[in-house]
Structures are given as C-alpha cells and as structure tokens.
Design an enzyme around this catalytic site. Structure first.
Site, PDB file in Angstrom:
ATOM      1  CB  CYS A  95      -2.839  16.862  39.792  1.00 22.20           C
ATOM      2  SG  CYS A  95      -2.304  16.274  38.187  1.00 22.20           S
ATOM      3  CG  HIS A 347      -0.147  21.599  38.564  1.00 22.68           C
ATOM      4  ND1 HIS A 347      -0.347  21.209  39.884  1.00 22.68           N
ATOM      5  CD2 HIS A 347      -0.702  20.611  37.795  1.00 22.68           C
ATOM      6  CE1 HIS A 347      -0.989  20.051  39.892  1.00 22.68           C
ATOM      7  NE2 HIS A 347      -1.204  19.665  38.641  1.00 22.68           N
ATOM      8  CB  CYS A 377      -8.471  17.576  36.563  1.00 26.52           C
ATOM      9  SG  CYS A 377      -7.103  18.548  35.894  1.00 26.52           S
TER      10      CYS A 377
END
Length: 391
Positions: A95, A347, A377
């Site tokens: 991520c 995302h 995160c």
C-alpha cells in the site's frame, strides 16, 4: 524559510481521476498508458523542467505482472517526452509503494545522487486483480497468523481491540464520501486532477475530470444496512467502511532545493522527515502510529505542531484507532482528511502514497497550513509517514 541546497522539494503533483475497477472509466486504458499520460501532462505544465534532467522515474506498483509487469516505470517512461537516457525503476511496499518511491527519490537527492526525479505510482485493479498470481508461502503461518494476510480481518481485530463501534465506523465512512463530494463541488480537486479520456457507463468516450467513485448519497443510515464483509458472525467492517477497489495513478516532480532555485521554480513544499516502521501483521493497520511518531521525532515536532493530516483510509476500523492513539480524534474535523479519503476515492495500491501526499499539499495551500503529515498502513504490518513543510 531558507532551504539547504540538498533539501528535497515537491515541485508539482497531479493524479488521474479515480475510476471504479468494475466497468469504470479506465476499463479500456492500460496501466502504463495511464501512467505515461500523467507523467507527460505534469511535465507539460512545468516547462521550466527539462525532461532530459530527470535522473530516475520511480514508480510504485504492487502487482507487477501482466500490463504492470517488466518494470512498468520504464514501460511508462518510454511513452513520454523523458529521453531514453533517463533511468526508471518500479518499487513495491504494498500500500505504501508510491510513498516509498518518494522516499527513495528524497534519499537520492539528500545524498547527492541526482537533482530531478519523477515519482508516483499506479494500480489498475480492474485489469490486474489484487490476488492475481499471488502464492503465499504456507510456512509463513509458523511466524504470523494466517489471518494476518487477510486485510479485512486485521481491521476487525484492530477495531475490536480499540472498542470501535459499528456506528463510529459508519459515521467515518459517510464522512469520507460527504467531504470528497463537497471538495469536488467546490473545485478543491481542480489543481490535482489531470483530465483523462475514458468511457462512461454507456460506452461513450469522454473526458473525465472528476472521480467517479464518490457516492454523495451515502449516509450513516444507508451504511448501517450493509452486512459485514469479512466476518459474517459478529463482524463490524463492511464494504462501505473499507477502501474502494479502484484504478488510478499519481505523480510528483521532486527536486533538490538548489536545482529548483536555479530554475526559478517556487516549490509546493519541502520534506522535513520520513519514516517507516513495522508492527504485528495481525494489526497491520496500526502501522501509521509508530511510523508517524518516529517521523515527528526526527523532525523535532509533536503532533500538536501539525496543521493537516492525510491518513489513508484502508478501513474505518483501522483509521479510528490510529487517530485515537495519535491524539487526533478530537481534531479530526479540523485537521484530518478534509477532502475525504480512500473510502470515497479508492485505494489503487501503487498510487495511494503519492496521492494522499499530493492531496495533503493542496489542503495545506487552500487552508494556509504550514506543516502536514501524510501516513498510511501497509499490508503485513508496516507504516510509512512523510512530514512536509509548505514553502
């Protein structure tokens, strides 16, 4: 403020409109094409930057296969005005990939290994599914709980540990859509969205200059009707309080302060500090707490000094514990994700780090902020943070 020659400055930021991965605007556009379009347009609007000066194109991408394989950074770079003499690399920190791309460029500038970099990232989750070709080692379960690889369950765990109610999550999810829609209506995304051609739901080609992922009709009441997505018996995390699966790319031009001064360029911001940290994979969403505390300490700051924060909204159940332990819950409406976040915008893994950082810089500019934090995160238990100062 006065800058040192090797300080790292952000010159410009742009991103694509965020598209739904299922039948969305980018369904007929490849990831490399999306990336190349974005890089080209950002360089075009910065004529003082000579593409031949680009040391390296550093591009975040998580699932590096199919159209995203074989070093997509180089594939995209070859389709732009950047000459073949400039280098390119693709990086992955899941991520946090494109924030890692920013950190890699920053570290090169700080150590005198280049002055001009193009960084960013992409993920076309409609073309390359998040689990496509992934084959985790079964022996990993000897070292970390098997559920640690299931992001939704880690969010359930974190929410339960911190007493985050279903209602609080639904409120956070509705807030994301409402703020993103408000920002859209008020033109707050105008400086960051670089229009792209795409296809509407009827198959017609058109130019998109808005995010098609935002659902302005979202309310706490509508979200309350959704069933748990990951733990059917007793779970609280739903699709409506999770980051959307979307397609998108983001890009920044990053320079040494000296080179920006030589070219007569007024930067958007300077990087004050950077940090990464690890946590137990079972609570992967908690990573921004130690990484942010580390970055603030390196900058000689406290969270009270920070004007605005962009926290990637992986899950409401994850974001709220992070905000609680960073002592930001009571400041959320003043400081945090003022234009919504990944619950509304999505995302796309490789895109998000640069996306939230660039959005932060625009929020700081629009609201007169000086110091900002972007943090997120990272799957399997990491956090990554950047502290910026507007110049």
């Amino acid at each position: 403020m006065s800058l040192n020659p090797r300080d790292v400055v952000i010159v410009d930021f742009g991103r694509t409109p965020m598209g739904r991965s299922k039948g969305g605007m980018h369904r007929n556009t490849r990831a490399e094409t999306m990336s190349a379009h974005l890089i080209s347009k950002l360089l075009e609007r910065n004529p003082k930057v000579d593409p031949a000066e680009v040391e390296d194109v550093i591009w975040g991408c998580v699932n590096q296969t199919l159209e995203q394989g074989w070093n997509i950074a180089r594939m995209a770079s070859l389709m732009t005005q950047i000459p073949h003499t400039s280098a390119a690399q693709t990086v992955s920190r899941l991520c946090g990939s494109s924030m890692s791309a920013l950190h890699t460029a920053a570290q090169a500038i700080q150590t005198g290994n280049g002055d001009v970099f193009v960084i960013g990232g992409v993920e076309h989750m409609g073309h390359v599914g998040m689990m496509h070709g992934v084959d985790p080692n079964p022996h990993l379960s000897l070292y970390a709980a098997k559920a640690s690889g299931m992001m939704g369950l880690t969010a359930e765990m974190l929410g339960k540990m911190h007493g985050i109610s279903r209602e609080a999550q639904d409120k956070f999810g509705a807030r994301s859509h409402q703020l993103a829609w408000k920002a859209t209506q008020e033109g707050k995304f105008k400086d960051e969205i670089i229009p792209m051609e795409g296809y509407d739901e009827n198959g017609f080609l058109k130019v998109f200059d808005f995010d098609e992922t935002i659902r302005p009709e979202t309310t706490v009441e509508t979200l309350a009707q959704l069933k748990p997505a990951f733990n059917p018996k007793g779970g609280t995390v739903t699709a409506g309080t999770s980051s959307q699966i979307t397609d998108g790319a983001s890009c920044m031009i990053v320079m040494s302060a000296q080179r920006a001064q030589d070219l007569g360029i007024q930067p958007m911001a300077v990087i004050r500090s950077m940090a990464v940290a690890g946590v137990d994979p079972a609570i992967m969403g908690y990573g921004p707490v130690p990484s942010t505390n580390k970055a603030l300490k390196r900058a000689g700051l406290t969270i009270a000094d920070i004007d605005f924060v962009e926290l990637n909204e992986a899950f409401a159940a994850q974001a709220l514990p992070v905000l609680k332990d960073l002592k930001l819950l009571d400041k959320m409406d003043e400081k945090v994700n003022l234009h919504g976040g990944a619950i509304a915008l999505g995302h796309p893994f490789g895109c998000s780090g640069a996306r939230i950082s660039g959005t932060l810089l625009n929020v700081m500019k629009q609201n007169g902020g000086t110091l900002g934090v972007s943090t997120m995160c990272v799957g399997l238990g990491q956090g990554i943070t950047t502290v910026f100062e507007r110049v």
